[in-house]
Design an enzyme around this catalytic site. Structure first.
Site, mmCIF file in Angstrom:
data_model
loop_
_atom_site.group_PDB
_atom_site.id
_atom_site.type_symbol
_atom_site.label_atom_id
_atom_site.label_comp_id
_atom_site.label_asym_id
_atom_site.label_seq_id
_atom_site.Cartn_x
_atom_site.Cartn_y
_atom_site.Cartn_z
ATOM 1 N N LYS A 195 12.720 22.423 19.022
ATOM 2 C CA LYS A 195 11.933 23.576 18.919
ATOM 3 C C LYS A 195 12.429 25.055 18.952
ATOM 4 O O LYS A 195 13.622 24.998 19.476
ATOM 5 C CB LYS A 195 10.680 23.732 19.960
ATOM 6 C CG LYS A 195 9.653 22.420 19.696
ATOM 7 C CD LYS A 195 8.721 22.493 20.839
ATOM 8 C CE LYS A 195 7.748 21.158 20.369
ATOM 9 N NZ LYS A 195 6.420 21.101 21.373
ATOM 10 N N HIS A 218 9.981 18.188 20.110
ATOM 11 C CA HIS A 218 8.874 17.334 19.768
ATOM 12 C C HIS A 218 9.296 15.987 19.463
ATOM 13 O O HIS A 218 10.569 15.698 18.698
ATOM 14 C CB HIS A 218 8.365 17.816 18.551
ATOM 15 C CG HIS A 218 7.371 16.803 17.641
ATOM 16 N ND1 HIS A 218 6.030 16.759 18.156
ATOM 17 C CD2 HIS A 218 7.548 15.991 16.886
ATOM 18 C CE1 HIS A 218 5.568 15.675 17.115
ATOM 19 N NE2 HIS A 218 6.537 15.476 16.607
ATOM 20 N N ARG A 246 12.800 17.925 29.085
ATOM 21 C CA ARG A 246 11.908 19.044 29.712
ATOM 22 C C ARG A 246 11.905 19.165 30.867
ATOM 23 O O ARG A 246 11.903 20.383 31.499
ATOM 24 C CB ARG A 246 10.333 18.569 28.962
ATOM 25 C CG ARG A 246 10.230 18.389 27.650
ATOM 26 C CD ARG A 246 8.943 17.829 27.035
ATOM 27 N NE ARG A 246 8.398 18.057 25.649
ATOM 28 C CZ ARG A 246 7.543 17.494 25.230
ATOM 29 N NH1 ARG A 246 6.803 16.468 25.855
ATOM 30 N NH2 ARG A 246 7.293 17.646 23.973
ATOM 31 N N GLU A 278 5.244 12.442 9.722
ATOM 32 C CA GLU A 278 5.853 13.560 10.087
ATOM 33 C C GLU A 278 7.147 13.617 9.310
ATOM 34 O O GLU A 278 7.675 14.620 8.875
ATOM 35 C CB GLU A 278 6.292 13.652 11.518
ATOM 36 C CG GLU A 278 4.659 13.679 12.111
ATOM 37 C CD GLU A 278 5.060 13.431 13.995
ATOM 38 O OE1 GLU A 278 5.943 13.233 14.438
ATOM 39 O OE2 GLU A 278 4.075 13.762 14.428
ATOM 40 N N ASN A 333 8.502 23.643 25.385
ATOM 41 C CA ASN A 333 8.896 22.569 25.902
ATOM 42 C C ASN A 333 10.176 21.776 25.212
ATOM 43 O O ASN A 333 10.055 20.634 25.461
ATOM 44 C CB ASN A 333 7.782 21.484 26.099
ATOM 45 C CG ASN A 333 7.065 21.092 24.977
ATOM 46 O OD1 ASN A 333 7.609 21.367 24.031
ATOM 47 N ND2 ASN A 333 5.918 20.307 25.295
ATOM 48 N N PHE A 366 -4.661 25.979 22.292
ATOM 49 C CA PHE A 366 -3.242 26.289 21.909
ATOM 50 C C PHE A 366 -2.630 26.182 20.633
ATOM 51 O O PHE A 366 -1.577 26.392 20.338
ATOM 52 C CB PHE A 366 -2.424 25.398 23.105
ATOM 53 C CG PHE A 366 -2.494 23.879 22.565
ATOM 54 C CD1 PHE A 366 -1.817 23.360 21.994
ATOM 55 C CD2 PHE A 366 -3.641 23.193 23.556
ATOM 56 C CE1 PHE A 366 -1.949 21.988 21.611
ATOM 57 C CE2 PHE A 366 -3.475 21.851 23.389
ATOM 58 C CZ PHE A 366 -2.770 21.157 22.190
ATOM 59 N N THR A 411 4.526 16.445 28.633
ATOM 60 C CA THR A 411 4.399 17.541 27.844
ATOM 61 C C THR A 411 4.548 18.823 28.674
ATOM 62 O O THR A 411 5.123 19.829 28.143
ATOM 63 C CB THR A 411 2.834 17.796 27.314
ATOM 64 O OG1 THR A 411 2.577 16.304 26.798
ATOM 65 C CG2 THR A 411 2.623 18.858 26.517
ATOM 66 N N TYR A 423 0.925 19.594 12.605
ATOM 67 C CA TYR A 423 0.037 19.750 14.014
ATOM 68 C C TYR A 423 -1.256 19.378 13.410
ATOM 69 O O TYR A 423 -2.106 20.070 14.177
ATOM 70 C CB TYR A 423 0.420 20.946 14.503
ATOM 71 C CG TYR A 423 1.429 21.026 15.331
ATOM 72 C CD1 TYR A 423 1.565 20.164 16.298
ATOM 73 C CD2 TYR A 423 2.514 21.986 15.267
ATOM 74 C CE1 TYR A 423 3.172 20.007 17.090
ATOM 75 C CE2 TYR A 423 3.755 21.987 16.155
ATOM 76 C CZ TYR A 423 4.058 21.070 16.965
ATOM 77 O OH TYR A 423 5.124 20.961 17.787
HETATM 78 P P1 DAT Z 1 3.718 16.470 23.055
HETATM 79 O O1 DAT Z 1 4.645 17.349 22.552
HETATM 80 O O2 DAT Z 1 3.988 15.850 24.613
HETATM 81 O O3 DAT Z 1 3.378 15.253 22.263
HETATM 82 P P2 DAT Z 1 0.950 17.396 22.279
HETATM 83 O O4 DAT Z 1 1.120 16.597 20.914
HETATM 84 O O5 DAT Z 1 -0.204 16.942 23.023
HETATM 85 O O6 DAT Z 1 2.041 17.080 23.463
HETATM 86 O O7 DAT Z 1 0.968 18.912 22.070
HETATM 87 C C1 DAT Z 1 1.874 19.522 21.062
HETATM 88 C C2 DAT Z 1 2.443 20.773 21.891
HETATM 89 O O8 DAT Z 1 1.465 21.649 22.411
HETATM 90 C C3 DAT Z 1 3.220 20.239 23.246
HETATM 91 O O9 DAT Z 1 4.540 19.850 23.100
HETATM 92 C C4 DAT Z 1 2.991 21.821 24.110
HETATM 93 C C5 DAT Z 1 1.734 22.356 23.588
HETATM 94 N N1 DAT Z 1 0.716 21.834 24.250
HETATM 95 C C6 DAT Z 1 -0.011 20.755 24.449
HETATM 96 N N2 DAT Z 1 -1.081 20.746 25.343
HETATM 97 C C7 DAT Z 1 -0.985 22.189 25.791
HETATM 98 C C8 DAT Z 1 -1.776 22.701 26.915
HETATM 99 N N3 DAT Z 1 -2.615 22.349 27.424
HETATM 100 N N4 DAT Z 1 -1.474 24.139 27.042
HETATM 101 C C9 DAT Z 1 -0.602 24.718 26.328
HETATM 102 N N5 DAT Z 1 0.143 24.188 25.354
HETATM 103 C C10 DAT Z 1 -0.045 22.853 25.109
HETATM 104 MG MG MG Z 2 2.488 15.176 20.344
#
Ligand code: DAT
Ligand code: MG
Length: 138
Positions: A11, A121, A104, A132, A118, A59, A93, A51
């Site tokens: 990222k 991805h 991370r 994707e 973080n 978020f 995450t 996304y």
């Molecule tokens: P991951 O990247 O671990 O698969 P995700 O797909 O649930 O997580 O979410 C996509 C991204 O969005 C994640 O890398 C960081 C952000 N994110 C997820 N949940 C969040 C939250 N509760 N508050 C802030 N940012 C968040």
């Molecule tokens: Mg994800």
């Protein structure tokens, strides 16, 4: 049986902090094979597709803005169980509590923003990986 593939994104925070090589090197050192790699300035349209599962979450808009804030390194890695294996290397995450030893956990922290920055991805299933990869490497 043919090898599994996953989409890995470094990222904008990871690229800006000069961690692209370090992160790719951890994935290669684990034994997975790098099969595609490029630096991308993502468009809003591409990110909205990538996304789509998060549309409507608090978020979501901050996440899209963050991903537009600088270049992203997009990669495809290949290997048996690479989807699960990369997510294990990445850590959970939230960077604050991601285990030390993970990407991370070692390089991330909470910056008090509306979206967690973080670093990486990784696809979460074979179906999302193929979807994707089709978006980032059309
Ligand atoms: P991951 O990247 O671990 O698969 P995700 O797909 O649930 O997580 O979410 C996509 C991204 O969005 C994640 O890398 C960081 C952000 N994110 C997820 N949940 C969040 C939250 N509760 N508050 C802030 N940012 C968040
Ligand atoms: Mg994800």
């Amino acid at each position: 049986m043919s090898d599994e593939r996953t989409l890995v994104l470094i990222k904008p925070d990871g690229v800006a902090r000069g961690l692209t090589g370090t992160i790719l090197s951890r994935v290669e050192a684990k034994g997975y094979k790098l099969v595609e790699l490029k630096l991308v300035n993502a468009t809003r349209e591409l990110l909205e597709r990538h996304y789509e599962e998060h549309v409507g979450k608090p978020f979501y808009e901050p996440l899209v803005e963050f991903m537009l804030s600088g270049p992203v390194a997009a990669a495809v890695f290949e290997g048996q169980r690479v989807i699960e294996g990369f997510r294990s290397l990445a850590g959970t995450t939230e960077p604050t509590t991601a285990a030390p030893g993970t990407i991370r956990g070692d390089f991330g922290r909470d910056w008090g923003l509306k979206v967690q920055q973080n670093l990486v991805h990784g696809s979460d299933s074979p179906e999302s990986a193929e979807r994707e990869i089709g978006i980032w490497f059309a």
